[in-house]
Design an enzyme around this catalytic site. Structure first.
Site, PDB file in Angstrom:
ATOM      1  N   LEU A   1      -3.907 -43.186  22.913  1.00  0.00           N
ATOM      2  CA  LEU A   1      -3.124 -42.026  22.470  1.00  0.00           C
ATOM      3  C   LEU A   1      -3.693 -40.713  23.002  1.00  0.00           C
ATOM      4  CD1 LEU A   1      -1.720 -41.302  18.956  1.00  0.00           C
ATOM      5  CD2 LEU A   1      -3.317 -39.660  19.961  1.00  0.00           C
ATOM      6  N   ASP A  49      -3.488 -33.112  21.989  1.00  0.00           N
ATOM      7  CA  ASP A  49      -3.552 -31.745  22.535  1.00  0.00           C
ATOM      8  C   ASP A  49      -4.209 -31.632  23.917  1.00  0.00           C
ATOM      9  OD1 ASP A  49      -3.120 -31.688  19.816  1.00  0.00           O
ATOM     10  OD2 ASP A  49      -4.807 -30.396  19.351  1.00  0.00           O
ATOM     11  N   GLN A  87      -7.159 -34.406  24.110  1.00  0.00           N
ATOM     12  CA  GLN A  87      -7.525 -35.216  22.943  1.00  0.00           C
ATOM     13  C   GLN A  87      -7.117 -36.643  23.230  1.00  0.00           C
ATOM     14  OE1 GLN A  87      -8.761 -34.080  19.396  1.00  0.00           O
ATOM     15  NE2 GLN A  87      -9.721 -33.179  21.193  1.00  0.00           N
ATOM     16  N   ARG A 137     -10.738 -25.017  12.795  1.00  0.00           N
ATOM     17  CA  ARG A 137     -10.933 -25.737  14.062  1.00  0.00           C
ATOM     18  C   ARG A 137     -10.182 -25.125  15.249  1.00  0.00           C
ATOM     19  NH1 ARG A 137      -8.213 -29.458  10.645  1.00  0.00           N
ATOM     20  NH2 ARG A 137      -5.954 -29.482  10.983  1.00  0.00           N
TER      21      ARG A 137
END
Ligand code: FRU
Length: 490
Positions: free
Chosen positions: A48, A51, A67, A170
């Site tokens: 997967l 971002d 990511q 974050r």
């Protein structure tokens, strides 16, 4: 932090990386066989992707991290995958940049950005930590590289929360202005309201909390979502732009139709007084899949954006690519400009290198006649459809019988329709235009990106047509003449 940095890896980091490479190689061939693998979009080798991270042009090369959960199509502890390119068209898969090997990032090396610190490529990211009771801690961390490929972790540089904020803290985006480094962070107040906070630093390791620069309780915003993720603050065309991905907005008519949004405010950022004076929020994309965009400025001074062509928790696991072990992709790189008080997005000019076999067609459609192109040359095509000012009735453009653009010349509403992967029913997204002049479409094996009137609005979507269906059709309820240029992209 300047000068030569030799690469230091902990044993755990080495172990995690070896394991990830082994697993990726086992599954790489399965993902490759999937007919929905994209031709010109960046996607994960396996597993997967979400971002885009660390987007930068460094020493003449574009670096784009992402990511990544390499093992399967769930949101497991994230790694930073890495692609590089000299032209934004041909990308090279680089070694994994960050693996969640240390205590301060054990549940994921979350999103962040990259800067050039006197020749040292420096990543600033969030270390995500959860305990047995699912309680969260967030650390803002730094890793550096002198070769652009191998990174040495320096650990947390911000390890505590300012008063009034939860650990949903974050996605550092860092830039330099004058002698100082600045960082914006996505944050949530203890009242569960979204904000962006500002830090500054002289050296990238010691950071001062300056305060909240935008969000709930600031500059006229009362309540605008329970969390703001992935902020990005930059200057463009004599203005400042703040991009955010707010969570928790309610749908309002044709606005905020997705589970989570991504959009921007235009205004003036006063970093000394820690305030961003801005106008209204506007969505960046009016399609189905678009989230967590990040921008960078390249050597030509262009502000280039790319985003995750996905939305958290929005029918992710029902996308058919899951069966073949991969999920999601990034959008094409888009150049940003401010025009008439709004952000316009245009595909970067380098993408023209992908074009082959141009064909130009001019057709007059009469009422209710179906214009059919039933043999597209490939799953990846670019189309430029012009002459649309004439449309007074309903005009429809169908892509491989799986997605449809509908323009209503009476209401000026442009609708994108596709089949939902969970319910198999059709669903729609809309954008209202002053007028429709032309449509510029980038079609890949499993996505559509539609640029309207040269970038005034964009609609992005994943779609999963039958492999056998290579048709394109157009229909109108009154006579209209259109010009279509098409290219095969490879
Ligand atoms: C946005 C996001 C970020 C976070 C990352 C984790 O999609 O939730 O806030 O850093 O994804 O993968």
């Amino acid at each position: 932090m300047e000068g030569d940095v030799s690469i230091i890896m902990t044993d755990n980091e080495k172990k995690l990386l070896e394991h990830a490479y082994e697993e990726v190689e086992k599954k790489r061939n399965t993902t490759k066989m999937d007919p929905y693998r994209q031709v010109f979009h960046l996607m994960p080798p396996t597993g997967l992707l979400n971002d885009p991270n660390g987007w930068i042009k460094w020493k003449g090369t574009y670096h784009l991290f992402f990511q990544w959960y390499p093992y399967d199509t769930s949101h497991g502890p994230k790694y930073w995958g890495h692609y590089s390119s000299n032209d934004l068209v041909t990308w090279k898969e680089e070694p994994i940049a960050l693996a969640p090997s240390e205590w301060y990032e054990k549940n994921g090396c979350y999103s962040g950005s990259a800067v050039d610190n006197n020749g040292v490529l420096t990543l600033i990211y969030t270390g995500n930590v959860k305990d047995e009771e699912d309680r969260r801690d967030s650390y803002q961390c730094v890793a550096t590289s002198t070769d652009g490929t191998h990174f040495t972790k320096l650990g947390p540089v911000i390890d505590s929360l300012p008063d009034g904020y939860t650990a949903h803290f974050r996605d550092p985006k860092v830039w330099k202005k004058g002698e100082l480094w600045y960082m914006v962070l996505g944050a949530q107040t203890v009242e569960e309201k979204g904000r962006v906070v500002l830090y500054s630093s002289a050296n990238l390791t010691e950071w001062d909390f300056k305060g909240a620069i935008a969000g709930a309780g600031i500059g006229g915003i009362v309540d605008f979502g329970y969390m703001w993720e992935c902020p990005d603050l930059f200057s463009l065309d004599s203005k400042d732009v703040l991009i955010i991905s707010p969570q928790g907005l309610e749908q309002e008519g044709i606005h905020y139709q997705n589970k989570f949004q991504a959009g921007y405010f235009i205004g003036e950022a006063d970093l000394d007084n820690v305030i961003f004076h801005h106008g209204d929020f506007a969505e960046l994309d009016h399609g189905f899949e678009f989230y967590a965009p990040q921008t960078t400025m390249d050597d030509e001074g262009r502000r280039i954006l790319t985003a995750w062509m996905g939305v958290p928790e929005q029918d992710e696991e029902t996308q058919p690519t899951v069966t073949n072990g991969w999920l999601h992709c990034l959008t094409i790189p888009r150049e940003l400009r401010i025009h008439e008080g709004r952000l316009w997005q245009t595909p970067v000019k380098e993408l023209q290198k992908l074009r082959h076999n141009q064909e130009s067609i001019k057709e007059t459609l009469s009422a209710n006649e179906l214009l059919v192109f039933d043999d597209l040359a490939g799953p990846a095509m670019e189309f430029m459809l012009t002459g649309l000012e004439e449309i007074k009735g309903i005009f429809e453009w169908t892509f491989r019988n799986e997605a449809r653009l509908i323009f209503n010349g009476g209401t000026h509403l442009l609708t994108l329709e596709r089949r939902n992967t969970r319910t198999h029913l059709t669903e729609q997204r809309h954008v209202r235009l002053d007028s429709l002049k032309y449509l510029h479409v980038f079609m890949d094996a499993s996505s559509l990106e539609i640029f309207i009137n040269g970038g005034e609005a964009v609609m992005s979507a994943r779609y999963f047509p039958s492999e056998k269906d290579t048709s394109l059709t157009m229909k109108t309820n009154e006579k209209v003449t259109v010009s279509l240029d098409k290219w095969v992209l490879s």
